[in-house]
Design a protein around this motif. Structure first.
Motif, PDB file in Angstrom:
ATOM      1  N   ALA A 157       0.843  -1.207   0.000  1.00 36.27           N
ATOM      2  CA  ALA A 157       0.000   0.000   0.000  1.00 36.27           C
ATOM      3  C   ALA A 157       0.874   1.250   0.000  1.00 36.27           C
ATOM      4  O   ALA A 157       0.680   2.174  -0.796  1.00 36.27           O
ATOM      5  CB  ALA A 157      -0.920  -0.002   1.219  1.00 36.27           C
ATOM      6  N   ARG A 158       1.892   1.255   0.888  1.00 35.51           N
ATOM      7  CA  ARG A 158       2.821   2.399   0.952  1.00 35.51           C
ATOM      8  C   ARG A 158       3.535   2.574  -0.384  1.00 35.51           C
ATOM      9  O   ARG A 158       3.781   3.662  -0.849  1.00 35.51           O
ATOM     10  CB  ARG A 158       3.878   2.171   2.037  1.00 35.51           C
ATOM     11  CG  ARG A 158       3.398   2.337   3.433  1.00 35.51           C
ATOM     12  CD  ARG A 158       3.174   3.806   3.768  1.00 35.51           C
ATOM     13  NE  ARG A 158       2.415   3.921   4.990  1.00 35.51           N
ATOM     14  CZ  ARG A 158       1.098   3.724   5.059  1.00 35.51           C
ATOM     15  NH1 ARG A 158       0.422   3.440   3.967  1.00 35.51           N
ATOM     16  NH2 ARG A 158       0.477   3.818   6.215  1.00 35.51           N
ATOM     17  N   TYR A 159       3.819   1.417  -0.952  1.00 36.56           N
ATOM     18  CA  TYR A 159       4.541   1.424  -2.215  1.00 36.56           C
ATOM     19  C   TYR A 159       3.733   2.125  -3.292  1.00 36.56           C
ATOM     20  O   TYR A 159       4.230   2.962  -4.040  1.00 36.56           O
ATOM     21  CB  TYR A 159       4.841  -0.030  -2.612  1.00 36.56           C
ATOM     22  CG  TYR A 159       5.558  -0.134  -3.901  1.00 36.56           C
ATOM     23  CD1 TYR A 159       6.880   0.272  -3.980  1.00 36.56           C
ATOM     24  CD2 TYR A 159       4.919  -0.607  -5.035  1.00 36.56           C
ATOM     25  CE1 TYR A 159       7.552   0.212  -5.170  1.00 36.56           C
ATOM     26  CE2 TYR A 159       5.586  -0.670  -6.219  1.00 36.56           C
ATOM     27  CZ  TYR A 159       6.909  -0.264  -6.300  1.00 36.56           C
ATOM     28  OH  TYR A 159       7.567  -0.317  -7.486  1.00 36.56           O
ATOM     29  N   GLN A 160       2.414   1.795  -3.293  1.00 35.05           N
ATOM     30  CA  GLN A 160       1.524   2.441  -4.256  1.00 35.05           C
ATOM     31  C   GLN A 160       1.488   3.951  -4.006  1.00 35.05           C
ATOM     32  O   GLN A 160       1.545   4.737  -4.938  1.00 35.05           O
ATOM     33  CB  GLN A 160       0.099   1.876  -4.120  1.00 35.05           C
ATOM     34  CG  GLN A 160      -0.026   0.433  -4.577  1.00 35.05           C
ATOM     35  CD  GLN A 160       0.257   0.264  -6.053  1.00 35.05           C
ATOM     36  OE1 GLN A 160       0.088   1.189  -6.835  1.00 35.05           O
ATOM     37  NE2 GLN A 160       0.746  -0.907  -6.447  1.00 35.05           N
ATOM     38  N   ASP A 161       1.358   4.315  -2.705  1.00 37.91           N
ATOM     39  CA  ASP A 161       1.323   5.740  -2.360  1.00 37.91           C
ATOM     40  C   ASP A 161       2.534   6.452  -2.938  1.00 37.91           C
ATOM     41  O   ASP A 161       2.437   7.503  -3.551  1.00 37.91           O
ATOM     42  CB  ASP A 161       1.356   5.941  -0.826  1.00 37.91           C
ATOM     43  CG  ASP A 161       0.076   5.428  -0.188  1.00 37.91           C
ATOM     44  OD1 ASP A 161      -0.871   5.133  -0.950  1.00 37.91           O
ATOM     45  OD2 ASP A 161       0.028   5.341   1.054  1.00 37.91           O
TER      46      ASP A 161
ATOM     47  N   MET B 259       8.994   3.292   4.493  1.00 44.36           N
ATOM     48  CA  MET B 259       9.135   2.001   3.823  1.00 44.36           C
ATOM     49  C   MET B 259      10.373   1.265   4.319  1.00 44.36           C
ATOM     50  O   MET B 259      10.370   0.050   4.434  1.00 44.36           O
ATOM     51  CB  MET B 259       9.187   2.195   2.316  1.00 44.36           C
ATOM     52  CG  MET B 259       7.820   2.478   1.758  1.00 44.36           C
ATOM     53  SD  MET B 259       7.859   2.843   0.012  1.00 44.36           S
ATOM     54  CE  MET B 259       8.308   1.263  -0.631  1.00 44.36           C
ATOM     55  N   GLY B 260      11.389   2.043   4.621  1.00 44.61           N
ATOM     56  CA  GLY B 260      12.592   1.425   5.172  1.00 44.61           C
ATOM     57  C   GLY B 260      12.275   0.709   6.479  1.00 44.61           C
ATOM     58  O   GLY B 260      12.699  -0.430   6.705  1.00 44.61           O
ATOM     59  N   GLN B 261      11.450   1.389   7.323  1.00 43.78           N
ATOM     60  CA  GLN B 261      11.082   0.767   8.601  1.00 43.78           C
ATOM     61  C   GLN B 261      10.248  -0.487   8.362  1.00 43.78           C
ATOM     62  O   GLN B 261      10.458  -1.527   8.991  1.00 43.78           O
ATOM     63  CB  GLN B 261      10.300   1.762   9.456  1.00 43.78           C
ATOM     64  CG  GLN B 261      11.212   2.830  10.062  1.00 43.78           C
ATOM     65  CD  GLN B 261      10.427   4.031  10.537  1.00 43.78           C
ATOM     66  OE1 GLN B 261       9.221   4.123  10.346  1.00 43.78           O
ATOM     67  NE2 GLN B 261      11.147   4.964  11.149  1.00 43.78           N
ATOM     68  N   ILE B 262       9.275  -0.361   7.423  1.00 40.85           N
ATOM     69  CA  ILE B 262       8.433  -1.527   7.135  1.00 40.85           C
ATOM     70  C   ILE B 262       9.289  -2.672   6.596  1.00 40.85           C
ATOM     71  O   ILE B 262       9.074  -3.836   6.930  1.00 40.85           O
ATOM     72  CB  ILE B 262       7.318  -1.167   6.134  1.00 40.85           C
ATOM     73  CG1 ILE B 262       6.452  -0.063   6.727  1.00 40.85           C
ATOM     74  CG2 ILE B 262       6.464  -2.374   5.819  1.00 40.85           C
ATOM     75  CD1 ILE B 262       5.371   0.446   5.796  1.00 40.85           C
ATOM     76  N   GLU B 263      10.278  -2.324   5.808  1.00 39.12           N
ATOM     77  CA  GLU B 263      11.158  -3.365   5.276  1.00 39.12           C
ATOM     78  C   GLU B 263      11.852  -4.127   6.403  1.00 39.12           C
ATOM     79  O   GLU B 263      12.015  -5.339   6.345  1.00 39.12           O
ATOM     80  CB  GLU B 263      12.207  -2.758   4.344  1.00 39.12           C
ATOM     81  CG  GLU B 263      11.755  -2.717   2.901  1.00 39.12           C
ATOM     82  CD  GLU B 263      12.684  -1.917   2.015  1.00 39.12           C
ATOM     83  OE1 GLU B 263      13.821  -1.623   2.450  1.00 39.12           O
ATOM     84  OE2 GLU B 263      12.268  -1.579   0.895  1.00 39.12           O
ATOM     85  N   LEU B 264      12.252  -3.354   7.433  1.00 39.41           N
ATOM     86  CA  LEU B 264      12.880  -4.000   8.590  1.00 39.41           C
ATOM     87  C   LEU B 264      11.896  -4.970   9.241  1.00 39.41           C
ATOM     88  O   LEU B 264      12.238  -6.114   9.562  1.00 39.41           O
ATOM     89  CB  LEU B 264      13.324  -2.957   9.606  1.00 39.41           C
ATOM     90  CG  LEU B 264      14.550  -2.132   9.224  1.00 39.41           C
ATOM     91  CD1 LEU B 264      14.863  -1.121  10.319  1.00 39.41           C
ATOM     92  CD2 LEU B 264      15.736  -3.069   9.016  1.00 39.41           C
ATOM     93  N   GLN B 265      10.623  -4.498   9.433  1.00 40.42           N
ATOM     94  CA  GLN B 265       9.604  -5.367  10.029  1.00 40.42           C
ATOM     95  C   GLN B 265       9.401  -6.602   9.169  1.00 40.42           C
ATOM     96  O   GLN B 265       9.264  -7.712   9.664  1.00 40.42           O
ATOM     97  CB  GLN B 265       8.267  -4.622  10.134  1.00 40.42           C
ATOM     98  CG  GLN B 265       8.279  -3.475  11.125  1.00 40.42           C
ATOM     99  CD  GLN B 265       6.976  -2.676  11.049  1.00 40.42           C
ATOM    100  OE1 GLN B 265       5.979  -3.158  10.514  1.00 40.42           O
ATOM    101  NE2 GLN B 265       7.015  -1.456  11.567  1.00 40.42           N
ATOM    102  N   LEU B 266       9.407  -6.347   7.855  1.00 45.76           N
ATOM    103  CA  LEU B 266       9.185  -7.436   6.907  1.00 45.76           C
ATOM    104  C   LEU B 266      10.309  -8.468   7.021  1.00 45.76           C
ATOM    105  O   LEU B 266      10.057  -9.674   7.040  1.00 45.76           O
ATOM    106  CB  LEU B 266       9.162  -6.848   5.491  1.00 45.76           C
ATOM    107  CG  LEU B 266       8.380  -7.598   4.419  1.00 45.76           C
ATOM    108  CD1 LEU B 266       6.943  -7.811   4.843  1.00 45.76           C
ATOM    109  CD2 LEU B 266       8.431  -6.826   3.116  1.00 45.76           C
TER     110      LEU B 266
END
Lengths: 674, 144
Positions: free
Chosen positions: A234-238, A467-474
């Protein structure tokens, strides 16, 4: 894969059956890749491309969201209408013959898609022959799927395209989608993905039978991962949306800047320009002053006393002559004195002429000395007691002072005057700028856009951070998931098959990551390589970075700065898109033919030349070009000729209402039939 | 000429400061220009009019530089023409020409570009101009 024949029957403006031999010919042991179709607008070039796509994909050729009825209507409208009866044909078909290597064996396939209309009903039939036998390995109901999988439609978009529209690929959004499809499809990554999801399904099915704590933990980890992935996408789309906006703002900003320039009211530009010139003038002034100082340090002062220079030179020359004469005279005296003194020497007299008396000798000596007339010549008075070398040096300086210095001084003074006058003009011009600038609405617009650009860039930066933070969570979720799978795999109480499936999932994950990274790297290099090959600006792009997860491509210019794609010209975007295609094809190793409609698009003559000499001859083993006479013209044809296998000429016959095919090109008077 | 350093008068000292500000040229160069300017003036300078009473002492080595022999040759030429005693008068005349020349320079040069005007005044053939009479009362010398 090589397309060897295309047969079109009653489709579009093709009346009856038309067969095109598409197999590249071999000359001197080398295959010539280019099959050139020439035709003016409306002669049926695009129909060739459409026919191939319809044959391979049927309904999907029109897009994934087209309904069956719309597809049928479309086909019925494309059936050939004879000009005499103006009735549409009852049936039509497209047959594509191609050589294809499957499992290491080369076979010839014939794919036939035939349409028939009976009253209000529409029939479509697909038939596939392998080496002239009806295909047996695959059940007839899956033949359409077989054709679709041969070249997935997403991949076909990259290989069968319109040169004028291909630059849309350089738009960030379109590019991302196309790259994702192409990388997964072409680089065979989708196979791995499919295998992974099949395994997950399999494991889940097993779990239904034999539930365990570990299995549930693995499922939870999997769900957690999927949830974060959803947020991420979703963030990616944003962010993609923001990027598109930014691209638009950049374009408008560039337009605004151009307008400012054009209106002659670009005060910011003008100010900068004036200030730059001012700096240049100041620098030149300093250089001129320094040159004058050099001249003053040199011989310039002496030029203020020309009279005395002239006198000095005259005197130096006189004194040189006098000294010369004096030294000659002195030498003569010395010699005569020597001769005379020897004449008086008794030993000499005795030896040479004993009968001459000493009185006679005295007379001889007197005669000699009388000849010399001593005392007639006084030692000249010298005003400038300098060495011969010193004198030469002085004369040289005087000459320079009298001739060169005034000329040099004049030139420098003129330069100084011109520069000083320009400086005051510049100061005047600069003083006038600010008042006009404030009231300028264009400038205001420019500032608003600049601010919008800044704010969008800031938002993108924030999105990047997030997104960097989400990537870490991912990554963490992924780690948990793998851990769960490993535990599941190592737990002895589970089914061996589940254990293996779990193990394979771990391996596949690692494989996917590595293969993606390595293919991406290869792709980065190839894109940069091909782009620089095609683009006449040497090294416009120094480096390309592709994000393997997000499929975004960033270009870096020579000075390591990001080169936004919006800053490329339309022609450069087309070349960029083509180099992306070329790189994808080359990295994937998939030997697919290329078909290009309107191959020259919006390119200028230099870019056309590189396309003709670099891209077409080398990009593929088979490349079918559909061109008008203005695109590949006489000149272009000559350049391309070494790579041309054979040509077709499509000519629309208006009276008959159909197209005729000949084996030649616009520029050829004739060419032998194959 | 054995002299190794030279002192100018107070007025000349001041003028040198002003001239340096106008042209960016250092006092040694200004003295060189002044010397030649004065040399070109037909009247004979009076050494007594320029007492060496300033604090500015000028070193001959830096004053004449690589052109020392050239300066001496021109000075001797001029002094011989003026019927001076070449053994005793040279140093006084040298100092007098420098002093007088700097004062003349001060009147005629407001700006670096004016140097060109001086050069062209004395070398009029460069632009194809006819010979001009120098300003400041000193008429140009014509060779016999």
């Amino acid at each position: 894969m090589i397309f060897t024949h295309l047969t079109i029957e009653n489709f579009g403006i093709y009346d009856g059956t038309h067969e095109f031999d598409l197999r590249p010919r071999k000359v001197d042991g080398k295959f010539l890749p280019v099959i050139l179709f020439g035709g003016k607008n409306g002669a049926g070039k695009t129909t060739i491309l459409e026919a191939i796509r319809l044959c391979l994909y049927g309904q999907l050729a029109l897009g994934t969201r087209v309904r069956r009825v719309d597809y049928e209507t479309h086909i019925m409208h494309r059936l050939h209408r004879s000009s005499s009866t103006s009735l549409p044909a009852r049936s039509a078909s497209v047959e594509l013959v191609f050589d294809h290597v499957h499992a290491g064996v080369l076979s010839t396939y014939n794919a036939v898609r035939a349409w028939r209309v009976e009253g209000q009903t529409f029939h479509e039939r697909v038939t596939i022959y392998k080496n002239s036998q009806v295909l047996r390995e695959i059940a007839p109901e899956h033949w359409s799927d077989f054709l679709r999988d041969l070249i997935p439609p997403g991949v076909a978009d990259l290989f069968f395209f319109d040169g004028e529209q291909v630059q849309a690929l350089a738009d960030d959004e379109t590019e991302t989608t196309a790259l994702a499809t192409a990388m997964n499809g072409l680089l065979n990554l989708d196979l791995v993905e499919r295998l992974k999801s099949d395994l997950a399904l399999y494991v889940r099915q097993q779990e239904n039978r034999e539930s365990s704590v570990l299995q549930r933990a693995a499922d939870e980890a999997q769900n957690a991962h999927e949830n974060i992935e959803a947020v991420y996408s979703a963030r990616y789309q944003d962010r993609a949306g923001l990027r598109t906006q930014l691209d638009r703002v950049r374009k408008r900003l560039e337009d605004a800047r151009q307008l400012l320039l054009k209106e002659g009211a670009s005060f910011v530009e003008r100010r900068t320009e004036l200030e730059l010139r001012q700096l240049e003038v100041e620098r030149a002034l300093e250089q001129t002053r320094a040159a004058i100082r050099d001249l003053v340090t040199g011989l310039m002062p002496f030029a203020l006393a020309p009279t005395w220079n002239v006198r000095l030179k005259e005197r130096l020359e006189e004194e040189a002559k006098a000294e010369q004469a004096w030294s000659t005279y002195e030498a003569r005296i010395a010699l005569a004195t020597e001769v005379a003194s020897r004449a008086l020497d008794p030993a000499f007299q005795q030896e040479v002429a004993p009968r001459v008396t000493p009185q006679d000798w005295a007379r001889i000596a007197n005669e000699l000395q009388a000849l010399l007339k001593p005392g007639e010549f006084d030692n000249p008075s010298i005003l400038h007691p300098v060495s011969t070398q010193g004198r030469v040096q002085l004369v040289e300086w005087v000459d320079k002072v009298l001739h060169d210095i005034p000329v040099q001084m004049r030139a420098l003074a003129h330069q100084l005057e011109a520069l000083e006058s320009e400086r005051s003009t510049l100061e005047q011009a600069l003083r006038q700028i600010p008042d006009d600038a404030v009231a300028n609405p264009l400038l205001e617009q420019f500032h608003i856009l600049s601010e919008a650009k800044g704010s969008l860039q800031e938002q993108i930066r924030q999105a990047d951070t997030e997104m960097g933070q989400i990537e870490l969570q991912l990554a963490e979720a992924d780690r948990q998931r793998k851990k769960a799978w490993q535990q599941l795999a190592s737990a002895g109480d589970t089914d061996l098959r589940i254990e293996r499936a779990a193990k394979v999932q771990v391996i596949l994950d690692a494989y996917l990551e590595e293969i993606t990274a390595s293919k991406t790297q290869e792709l980065e290099k190839m894109v940069a390589h091909f782009f620089n090959l095609l683009c006449r600006k040497d090294l416009l792009v120094r480096e390309v970075q592709i994000d393997p997860k997000r499929h975004t491509v960033i270009l870096y210019s020579d000075n390591r700065l990001e080169l936004p794609k919006s800053s490329l010209s339309a022609g450069e975007r087309q070349l960029y898109a083509m180099s992306l295609l070329w790189a994808l094809r080359s990295v994937s190793g998939r030997m697919l033919p290329i078909i290009i409609d309107t191959p020259m698009g919006r390119l200028d003559s230099d870019h056309r030349r590189t396309l003709l000499t670099e891209f077409f001859p080398n990009a593929a083993h088979q490349i079918i070009l559909l061109s008008t006479d203005t695109e590949i013209n006489v000149e272009a044809y000559e350049l391309l000729k070494p790579a041309i296998s054979h040509t077709f000429m499509l000519q629309y016959d208006e009276e008959q209402g159909h197209t005729n095919v000949e084996h030649k090109y616009f520029v050829d008077s004739e060419e032998p039939a194959p | 000429m054995r002299m190794t350093r030279l002192r100018v008068c107070k007025e000349v000292d001041q003028r040198l400061i002003h001239l340096k500000a106008r042209t960016g040229l250092n006092p040694n160069l200004l003295c060189r220009i002044g010397f030649c300017l004065s040399l070109n003036d037909p009247s004979i300078p009076d050494p007594a009019a320029y007492p060496p009473d300033s604090d500015r002492e000028i070193n001959r080595y830096t004053l004449t530089g690589e052109w020392d022999s050239y300066f001496v040759a021109l000075l001797r030429e001029r002094c011989a023409y003026d019927n001076m005693d070449l053994d005793n008068d040279l140093e006084d005349q040298f100092r007098a020409h420098i002093n007088r020349g700097v004062l003349m320079l001060y009147l005629r040069v407001k700006h670096l570009g004016d140097l060109d005007r001086l050069v062209q005044d004395f070398n009029p053939d460069i632009d194809g101009e006819q010979a001009k009479v120098g300003t400041n009362g000193s008429s140009r010398l014509h060779l016999p």
